[in-house]
Design an enzyme around this catalytic site. Sequence first.
Site, PDB file in Angstrom:
ATOM      1  N   THR A  48       0.601  -1.182  -0.283  1.00 47.79           N
ATOM      2  CA  THR A  48      -0.331  -0.293   0.135  1.00 47.79           C
ATOM      3  C   THR A  48       0.762   0.925   0.136  1.00 47.79           C
ATOM      4  O   THR A  48       0.558   2.220  -0.291  1.00 47.79           O
ATOM      5  CB  THR A  48      -1.127  -0.143   1.029  1.00 47.79           C
ATOM      6  N   ASP A 231      -5.481  -1.408  -5.417  1.00 44.43           N
ATOM      7  CA  ASP A 231      -4.670  -2.472  -3.955  1.00 44.43           C
ATOM      8  C   ASP A 231      -5.535  -3.445  -3.853  1.00 44.43           C
ATOM      9  O   ASP A 231      -6.433  -3.891  -4.210  1.00 44.43           O
ATOM     10  CB  ASP A 231      -4.692  -1.185  -2.684  1.00 44.43           C
ATOM     11  N   GLU A 232      -5.064  -4.104  -2.832  1.00 41.01           N
ATOM     12  CA  GLU A 232      -5.579  -5.776  -2.691  1.00 41.01           C
ATOM     13  C   GLU A 232      -6.512  -6.500  -4.279  1.00 41.01           C
ATOM     14  O   GLU A 232      -7.857  -6.735  -4.590  1.00 41.01           O
ATOM     15  CB  GLU A 232      -7.089  -5.607  -2.075  1.00 41.01           C
ATOM     16  N   GLN A 270      -3.855 -13.303   0.726  1.00 40.62           N
ATOM     17  CA  GLN A 270      -4.879 -12.789   1.302  1.00 40.62           C
ATOM     18  C   GLN A 270      -5.896 -12.821   1.166  1.00 40.62           C
ATOM     19  O   GLN A 270      -6.716 -11.621   1.322  1.00 40.62           O
ATOM     20  CB  GLN A 270      -4.262 -11.412   1.886  1.00 40.62           C
ATOM     21  N   ARG A 645      -1.620  -8.445  11.646  1.00 39.14           N
ATOM     22  CA  ARG A 645      -2.313  -7.590  11.744  1.00 39.14           C
ATOM     23  C   ARG A 645      -0.898  -6.932  12.468  1.00 39.14           C
ATOM     24  O   ARG A 645      -1.342  -5.544  12.945  1.00 39.14           O
ATOM     25  CB  ARG A 645      -3.497  -7.656  11.660  1.00 39.14           C
TER      26      ARG A 645
HETATM   27  P1  ATP Z   1      -1.029  -5.838   3.701  1.00 41.92           P
HETATM   28  O1  ATP Z   1      -0.384  -6.832   3.254  1.00 41.92           O
HETATM   29  O2  ATP Z   1      -1.538  -6.614   5.049  1.00 41.92           O
HETATM   30  O3  ATP Z   1      -2.144  -4.790   3.075  1.00 41.92           O
HETATM   31  P2  ATP Z   1       1.066  -4.680   2.876  1.00 41.92           P
HETATM   32  O4  ATP Z   1       1.969  -4.671   1.909  1.00 41.92           O
HETATM   33  O5  ATP Z   1       0.238  -3.527   2.207  1.00 41.92           O
HETATM   34  O6  ATP Z   1       0.134  -4.576   4.111  1.00 41.92           O
HETATM   35  P3  ATP Z   1       2.124  -1.661   4.457  1.00 41.92           P
HETATM   36  O7  ATP Z   1       1.150  -1.538   5.069  1.00 41.92           O
HETATM   37  O8  ATP Z   1       2.160  -0.522   2.571  1.00 41.92           O
HETATM   38  O9  ATP Z   1       2.298  -2.839   3.882  1.00 41.92           O
HETATM   39  O10 ATP Z   1       3.397  -1.239   4.963  1.00 41.92           O
HETATM   40  C1  ATP Z   1       3.507  -2.240   6.409  1.00 41.92           C
HETATM   41  C2  ATP Z   1       4.222  -1.467   7.361  1.00 41.92           C
HETATM   42  O11 ATP Z   1       5.481  -1.350   7.083  1.00 41.92           O
HETATM   43  C3  ATP Z   1       3.463   0.546   7.546  1.00 41.92           C
HETATM   44  O12 ATP Z   1       3.292   0.572   8.446  1.00 41.92           O
HETATM   45  C4  ATP Z   1       4.271   0.645   6.274  1.00 41.92           C
HETATM   46  O13 ATP Z   1       4.474   2.255   6.937  1.00 41.92           O
HETATM   47  C5  ATP Z   1       5.785   0.428   6.876  1.00 41.92           C
HETATM   48  N1  ATP Z   1       6.575   0.388   5.844  1.00 41.92           N
HETATM   49  C6  ATP Z   1       6.580   0.431   4.433  1.00 41.92           C
HETATM   50  N2  ATP Z   1       7.505   0.377   3.844  1.00 41.92           N
HETATM   51  C7  ATP Z   1       8.629   0.417   4.610  1.00 41.92           C
HETATM   52  C8  ATP Z   1      10.133   1.334   4.749  1.00 41.92           C
HETATM   53  N3  ATP Z   1      10.609   0.637   3.387  1.00 41.92           N
HETATM   54  N4  ATP Z   1      10.938   1.216   5.480  1.00 41.92           N
HETATM   55  C9  ATP Z   1      10.101   1.715   6.671  1.00 41.92           C
HETATM   56  N5  ATP Z   1       8.719   0.974   7.218  1.00 41.92           N
HETATM   57  C10 ATP Z   1       8.090  -0.033   5.610  1.00 41.92           C
HETATM   58 MG    MG Z   2      -2.147  -2.734   1.836  1.00 41.49          MG
END
Ligand code: ATP
Ligand code: MG
Length: 789
Positions: A48, A231-232, A270, A645
Amino acid sequence: MHPHSLPFDPTSPDTAALLHHLNPEQLAAVTLPSGHALVLAGAGSGKTRVLTTRIAWLLHTGQASPGSILAVTFTNKAAKEMLTRLGAMLPIAVRGMWIGTFHGLCNRLLRIHHQAAGLPQTFQILGTQDQLSAIKRLCKQFGVDEERFPPKQVQYFIAGCKEEGRRPRDVAGIDPDTRKKVELYQLYEEQCQREGVVDFGELMLRSYELLRDNDPLRAHYQRRFAHILVDEFQDTNRLQYLWLKQLAGDEADGQLQTHASVIAVGDDDQSIYAFRGARVGNMQDFLREFDVQQQIKLEQNYRSYSNILDAANQLISHNSRRLGKNLRTEQGPGEPVRVYEAASDLAEAQWMADEIRQLLKSDQLRHQEIAILYRSNAQSRVIESALFNARIPYRVYGGLRFFERAEIKHALAYLRLLENPHDDTSFMRVVNFPPRGIGARSVEILQDSARSSGCSLHDAVSLVPGSAGAKLNHFVALVQVLREQTQGQNLRTIIDQMLQASGLVAHYRADKDGADRVENLEELVNAGESFVTLEGFGRDAVALPVDEHGVPTTTLPDLVDGDTGETLSPLAAFLTHAALEAGDNQAQAGQEAVQLMTVHASKGLEFDCVFISGLEEGLFPHDQSAGERDGLEEERRLMYVAITRARQRLYLSHAQTRMLHGQTRYNEKSRFFQELPDSALKWLTPQRNSFGSFAPRASQGNSYGGYSGYSKGSTGSKTETFASPPVPVQKATPSHGLRAGTAVFHTKFGEGKVLAIEGTGDDARAHVHFGRHGSKWLALAVAKLTIVA
Ligand code: ATP
Ligand code: MG
């Protein structure tokens, strides 16, 4: 806006700042040249974040204008968050950007092009409940045998057809039952069209057809949206995928010719909406049909400590059909995953309340950083009462949300009738509410007249003779007068006047248990006001523009009046908002409160501390899934979503007995426990082996102390007598001898169960759940409650 006229400087140091917090794979995904790409990556790997940053980067470097971007996310909340983040990163007005849920964007498209789509401009959105009552009404009207064709089944059937993009004429009726359902589908469509209402499936299907069948319009949007981001993606259904394809380009000679760059991000592990038609196969189709050249994997998880991540990885490795990904973290092991076995659901809830109280005291965790997740909405009641007694503020999501409460739906029905008198669902809802002496028989006569003359209930009123007709006329006149009085008024005044004129407030005031409902109705005035303000219009605005980003007049004259000039009244916009919010199966922004929600609603969110409760066979994995193809695998993915989560702390719990749907169930612990790595777990209670006696206790001193004596083959029989483990005793609240869980009897409402007690002495009130009568707050000083032994 033309890219060259954008106020951004591609060489600015801000651009570097924008990309600073990305790892190399994320950076590659964010700065991909145009073309299609799939980012396939596990939970918490920053998907995301990549999507949001890419939008910011495209805008920032002047490669795209705000109007040329279309981003679809799964929930209203995610969309809002994306807009907020973009707004913080960039000096642009993000409000009008096409960032939203599929339903939200389709609604927008249909509002702009309502004429081309064959809809009234003020079409109303039919929520799931309203849809069901519309179908019930239809079945009754046509004398359908409801035993043979339960309205709920008809509803599923219709929704299923729409998700596959099929109209009644496209569905082959092989057997008589299917033919009957197709016929009902057809009648339902006619009814919706006549009433000017659109259900959720229709939003999607109608806008898909609009794009498919209207060449200039499709061409226009294809030119406009140069960047499409999703997304998703794993949870998109067939129709959503086809919708995206229409926007992306046209097929010629079996080849998709695209204008836009489409970037999809997702995680096959997911995918949790198969029951709503989600189709992981869309990923493969996307790769093939879009000839995707860029595939990016993100393998670093930034969310969770490794004990949590190990648990998630090992669990999901038990699924067979996976695209296969790895997740690693550079954070240390962190706390072990704590596991608790309770004697009953009440004890489980009590334990969570105790644990949370400790956490809040010692860890300086904020309330909203703690989430309690459960598989089924019905579980929340007991948890709520434990939190309530422990005076821990909490908020429940996904159950009855504000816009779904009965009194609010009544109020919205009046508002909808102001907008559209032919909305029969709303008409039916309030024609005799508050009661005005219009009986079921009168309504039947009215419905018959409407049917035989093919008009709306509103128009049929004049056909009903006698005193029934007079009463109906009186109701119609009431709405009519209100409509005239509120013409050109601001939203607050409209809602206020409606609440008075309809008699709703007076009705609930007269009800001694109606105080909460009156409060909710008053809250609706606030909701209207804050909606208007949040949307960026003055309090006194009487009209809202549909879209800020006009279509260039030179390109497509016939679209112009739609895209630029038309406005929705604040009322119409608010009603749309209410319908979309109510249909959104997701939590909203956190307050200072512990967050309670189903696992489904938690997707995409993260919390420092997560409790996953009710890990029992039959509940999680849910027994509904047992017979379904891929059912168990979907439950496992759901568990994977739940585990991932958590950032720092994760608790898993199960209860030996549970009251569910009025029955005590004796459940085995979930098979998922056997699929988790021992090394990451810490058992807080001794474990039973398969014969109901206790296995030796885990070493509790070691904070990472996994328990090695766990019997993998454990299969407790459902009827065995359980020895009770040392669970905390429920604390009694000294109020008239009542406490949460006490069984009581009320002379009017019958048998019930106390959910919670509030206040003391003469002020004490009990929240009691009475089977058929629902939950009520009763003042103990006056209520005639006796304790059932
Ligand atoms: P989900 O599959 O649950 O939707 P996601 O892949 O979309 O997860 P994000 O929600 O975008 O993941 O990121 C997860 C967490 O990691 C968030 O708090 C985000 O700010 C942090 N994060 C992502 N990339 C980095 C990075 N390069 N450095 C530090 N923190 C990061
Ligand atoms: Mg996400």
